[in-house]
Motif scaffolding. Structure first.
Motif, PDB file in Angstrom:
ATOM      1  N   ASP A  91       1.181  -1.290   0.127  1.00 37.16           N
ATOM      2  CA  ASP A  91       0.030  -0.012   0.016  1.00 37.16           C
ATOM      3  C   ASP A  91       0.661   1.312   0.115  1.00 37.16           C
ATOM      4  N   ARG A  92       0.671   2.137  -0.882  1.00 45.38           N
ATOM      5  CA  ARG A  92       1.795   3.681  -1.139  1.00 45.38           C
ATOM      6  C   ARG A  92       1.173   4.582  -0.057  1.00 45.38           C
ATOM      7  N   SER A  93       0.560   4.258   0.241  1.00 48.95           N
ATOM      8  CA  SER A  93      -0.331   6.036   1.293  1.00 48.95           C
ATOM      9  C   SER A  93       0.619   5.096   2.059  1.00 48.95           C
ATOM     10  N   ALA A  94       0.558   3.641   3.272  1.00 44.44           N
ATOM     11  CA  ALA A  94       1.514   3.126   4.397  1.00 44.44           C
ATOM     12  C   ALA A  94       2.845   2.902   4.390  1.00 44.44           C
ATOM     13  N   THR A  95       3.500   3.550   3.046  1.00 35.78           N
ATOM     14  CA  THR A  95       5.139   3.222   3.458  1.00 35.78           C
ATOM     15  C   THR A  95       5.726   4.700   3.116  1.00 35.78           C
ATOM     16  N   ALA A 137       6.266   9.283 -15.606  1.00 36.53           N
ATOM     17  CA  ALA A 137       5.947  10.376 -15.574  1.00 36.53           C
ATOM     18  C   ALA A 137       6.462  10.406 -13.594  1.00 36.53           C
ATOM     19  N   GLY A 138       6.106  11.937 -13.309  1.00 36.10           N
ATOM     20  CA  GLY A 138       6.798  12.121 -11.857  1.00 36.10           C
ATOM     21  C   GLY A 138       8.801  12.208 -12.103  1.00 36.10           C
ATOM     22  N   ALA A 139       9.202  11.493 -12.955  1.00 41.57           N
ATOM     23  CA  ALA A 139      10.453  10.869 -13.066  1.00 41.57           C
ATOM     24  C   ALA A 139      11.283  12.363 -12.255  1.00 41.57           C
ATOM     25  N   VAL A 140      10.694  13.448 -12.950  1.00 38.32           N
ATOM     26  CA  VAL A 140      11.858  14.751 -13.180  1.00 38.32           C
ATOM     27  C   VAL A 140      11.376  15.642 -12.280  1.00 38.32           C
ATOM     28  N   GLU A 141      10.160  15.137 -11.483  1.00 38.54           N
ATOM     29  CA  GLU A 141      10.029  16.708 -10.338  1.00 38.54           C
ATOM     30  C   GLU A 141      10.491  15.415  -9.270  1.00 38.54           C
ATOM     31  N   LEU A 142      10.773  14.019  -9.322  1.00 39.88           N
ATOM     32  CA  LEU A 142      11.360  13.700  -8.351  1.00 39.88           C
ATOM     33  C   LEU A 142      13.215  13.877  -8.366  1.00 39.88           C
ATOM     34  N   LEU A 143      13.341  13.433  -9.315  1.00 37.47           N
ATOM     35  CA  LEU A 143      15.034  13.898  -9.737  1.00 37.47           C
ATOM     36  C   LEU A 143      15.163  15.465  -9.195  1.00 37.47           C
ATOM     37  N   ALA A 144      14.160  16.467  -9.259  1.00 43.91           N
ATOM     38  CA  ALA A 144      14.164  18.627  -9.019  1.00 43.91           C
ATOM     39  C   ALA A 144      15.412  17.904  -7.354  1.00 43.91           C
ATOM     40  N   SER A 145      14.191  17.284  -6.568  1.00 48.63           N
ATOM     41  CA  SER A 145      14.131  17.253  -5.231  1.00 48.63           C
ATOM     42  C   SER A 145      14.798  16.857  -4.882  1.00 48.63           C
ATOM     43  N   LEU A 146      15.522  15.663  -5.757  1.00 50.74           N
ATOM     44  CA  LEU A 146      16.645  15.277  -4.936  1.00 50.74           C
ATOM     45  C   LEU A 146      18.055  16.204  -4.727  1.00 50.74           C
ATOM     46  N   SER A 171       6.225  12.250  -2.014  1.00 54.50           N
ATOM     47  CA  SER A 171       6.864  13.311  -1.909  1.00 54.50           C
ATOM     48  C   SER A 171       8.411  12.820  -1.158  1.00 54.50           C
ATOM     49  N   VAL A 172       9.374  13.171  -1.179  1.00 51.27           N
ATOM     50  CA  VAL A 172      10.778  13.606  -0.081  1.00 51.27           C
ATOM     51  C   VAL A 172      11.247  14.771   0.707  1.00 51.27           C
ATOM     52  N   THR A 173      11.516  13.822   2.173  1.00 52.38           N
ATOM     53  CA  THR A 173      11.671  15.296   2.795  1.00 52.38           C
ATOM     54  C   THR A 173      13.297  15.166   2.984  1.00 52.38           C
ATOM     55  N   THR A 174      14.207  15.614   2.925  1.00 54.51           N
ATOM     56  CA  THR A 174      15.743  15.690   3.771  1.00 54.51           C
ATOM     57  C   THR A 174      15.940  16.081   5.109  1.00 54.51           C
ATOM     58  N   ASP A 175      16.500  15.156   5.528  1.00 52.43           N
ATOM     59  CA  ASP A 175      16.166  16.094   6.901  1.00 52.43           C
ATOM     60  C   ASP A 175      18.020  15.701   7.714  1.00 52.43           C
ATOM     61  N   VAL A 176      18.145  15.375   8.747  1.00 57.01           N
ATOM     62  CA  VAL A 176      19.918  14.605   9.580  1.00 57.01           C
ATOM     63  C   VAL A 176      20.079  14.420  10.204  1.00 57.01           C
ATOM     64  N   GLY A 196      25.216  13.418  11.867  1.00 57.42           N
ATOM     65  CA  GLY A 196      24.922  14.622  11.665  1.00 57.42           C
ATOM     66  C   GLY A 196      24.481  14.136  10.108  1.00 57.42           C
ATOM     67  N   ARG A 197      24.644  13.089   9.225  1.00 57.39           N
ATOM     68  CA  ARG A 197      23.744  12.741   8.312  1.00 57.39           C
ATOM     69  C   ARG A 197      23.364  13.215   7.761  1.00 57.39           C
ATOM     70  N   ARG A 198      22.422  13.302   6.505  1.00 53.96           N
ATOM     71  CA  ARG A 198      22.143  13.804   5.883  1.00 53.96           C
ATOM     72  C   ARG A 198      20.725  12.980   5.283  1.00 53.96           C
ATOM     73  N   THR A 199      19.148  12.406   5.106  1.00 50.47           N
ATOM     74  CA  THR A 199      18.967  11.077   5.218  1.00 50.47           C
ATOM     75  C   THR A 199      17.564  12.353   3.793  1.00 50.47           C
ATOM     76  N   LEU A 200      17.050  11.042   3.283  1.00 50.62           N
ATOM     77  CA  LEU A 200      16.103  11.027   2.487  1.00 50.62           C
ATOM     78  C   LEU A 200      14.805  10.449   2.093  1.00 50.62           C
ATOM     79  N   SER A 201      13.976  11.284   3.181  1.00 45.78           N
ATOM     80  CA  SER A 201      12.854  10.154   3.753  1.00 45.78           C
ATOM     81  C   SER A 201      11.480  10.417   2.343  1.00 45.78           C
ATOM     82  N   PHE A 202      11.577   8.875   1.625  1.00 45.91           N
ATOM     83  CA  PHE A 202      10.367   9.465   0.103  1.00 45.91           C
ATOM     84  C   PHE A 202       8.921   8.983   1.404  1.00 45.91           C
ATOM     85  N   SER A 203       7.575   8.894   0.960  1.00 46.78           N
ATOM     86  CA  SER A 203       6.672   9.015   1.005  1.00 46.78           C
ATOM     87  C   SER A 203       5.787   8.316  -0.353  1.00 46.78           C
ATOM     88  N   PHE A 204       5.436   7.267  -0.167  1.00 45.54           N
ATOM     89  CA  PHE A 204       4.720   6.092  -0.846  1.00 45.54           C
ATOM     90  C   PHE A 204       3.230   6.637  -0.866  1.00 45.54           C
TER      91      PHE A 204
END
Length: 226
Positions: free
Chosen positions: A6-10, A95-104, A209-214, A218-226
């Motif tokens: 289930d994408r909404s729960a991942t 679909a969505g690849a350009v936007e996803l890459l721009a957010s990374l 959606s992608v969020t960037t955090d630390v 002190g390491r950068r992390t990327l969280s992908f919500s599906f």
């Protein structure tokens, strides 16, 4: 085998993202099928069988598997490559690849493709996508997918352990390569085949959606919500 998750729960958290190209970032289905249809017609082969097994695999491996005994595999592969380089009509981004890459962050992304470097540059440009600075093409590996060499090399280029990366792939050979590398792998699109338990399948990148955090170290992390 498990049903698609289930994408909404991942949510997946990683430090680096590794993308396949054809079928994953770039939709090049028309030209790929055109080239292999020509190949099948020349030798009287079953095009459906070729397409089932060639997806995500280096062209030389497919030519070696299906060409008649005694064929000049190097020359045949070069001919197929020239045909692919000459045609870009119909190539579009997934679909969505350009936007996803721009957010990374650019330094957290690598391309791992079975295509040659020249072909990767041509197809990515046709789709309006820049080739990541970290990229692994057919010239960079000894073993093509489903061997994990390409994905392990890409993780090393980005300075992350396999467990800290995530792979996006569309073909059974590539999915197998990502999993064999010990990297969490997301299956993209309709051509993934049956998936092992726990592998998420998505139709494309729309809605991700992608969020960037630390993290605490002190390491950068990327969280992908599906």
């Amino acid at each position: 085998m498990s049903p698609p998750a289930d994408r909404s729960a991942t949510t997946l958290t990683a430090r680096a993202v590794l993308f396949d190209m054809d079928g994953t970032l770039v939709d090049s289905t028309r030209i790929v099928e055109q080239v292999w249809t020509m190949f099948a017609g020349r030798y009287g082969l079953d095009i459906e069988e070729i397409l089932r097994s060639s997806h995500g695999v280096q062209a030389i491996d497919t030519a070696r598997r299906f060409a008649p005994a005694g064929s000049d595999i190097q020359a045949l592969t070069a001919e197929l490559g020239r045909m692919e380089l000459a045609e870009t009509r119909g190539i579009i981004p997934v679909a969505g690849a350009v936007e996803l890459l721009a957010s990374l962050p650019a330094d957290a992304v690598a391309l791992v493709t079975s295509a040659s470097r020249d072909l990767a540059e041509v197809r990515m440009a046709a789709a309006g996508i820049a080739v990541p600075a970290a990229s692994v093409t057919s010239e960079d590996v000894t073993w093509g997918k489903p061997h994990p060499e390409g994905y392990l090399r890409a993780a090393a280029l980005l300075g992350v352990a396999p467990a800290d990366a995530v792979v996006f792939e569309d073909a059974p050979a590539g999915i197998a390569a990502g999993l064999a590398a010990g990297i969490r792998t997301v299956a993209v699109g309709p051509n993934t085949g049956e998936l092992p338990d726990g592998v998420l399948r998505i139709p494309d990148y729309s809605g991700i959606s992608v969020t960037t955090d630390v993290d605490g170290a002190g390491r950068r992390t990327l969280s992908f919500s599906f």
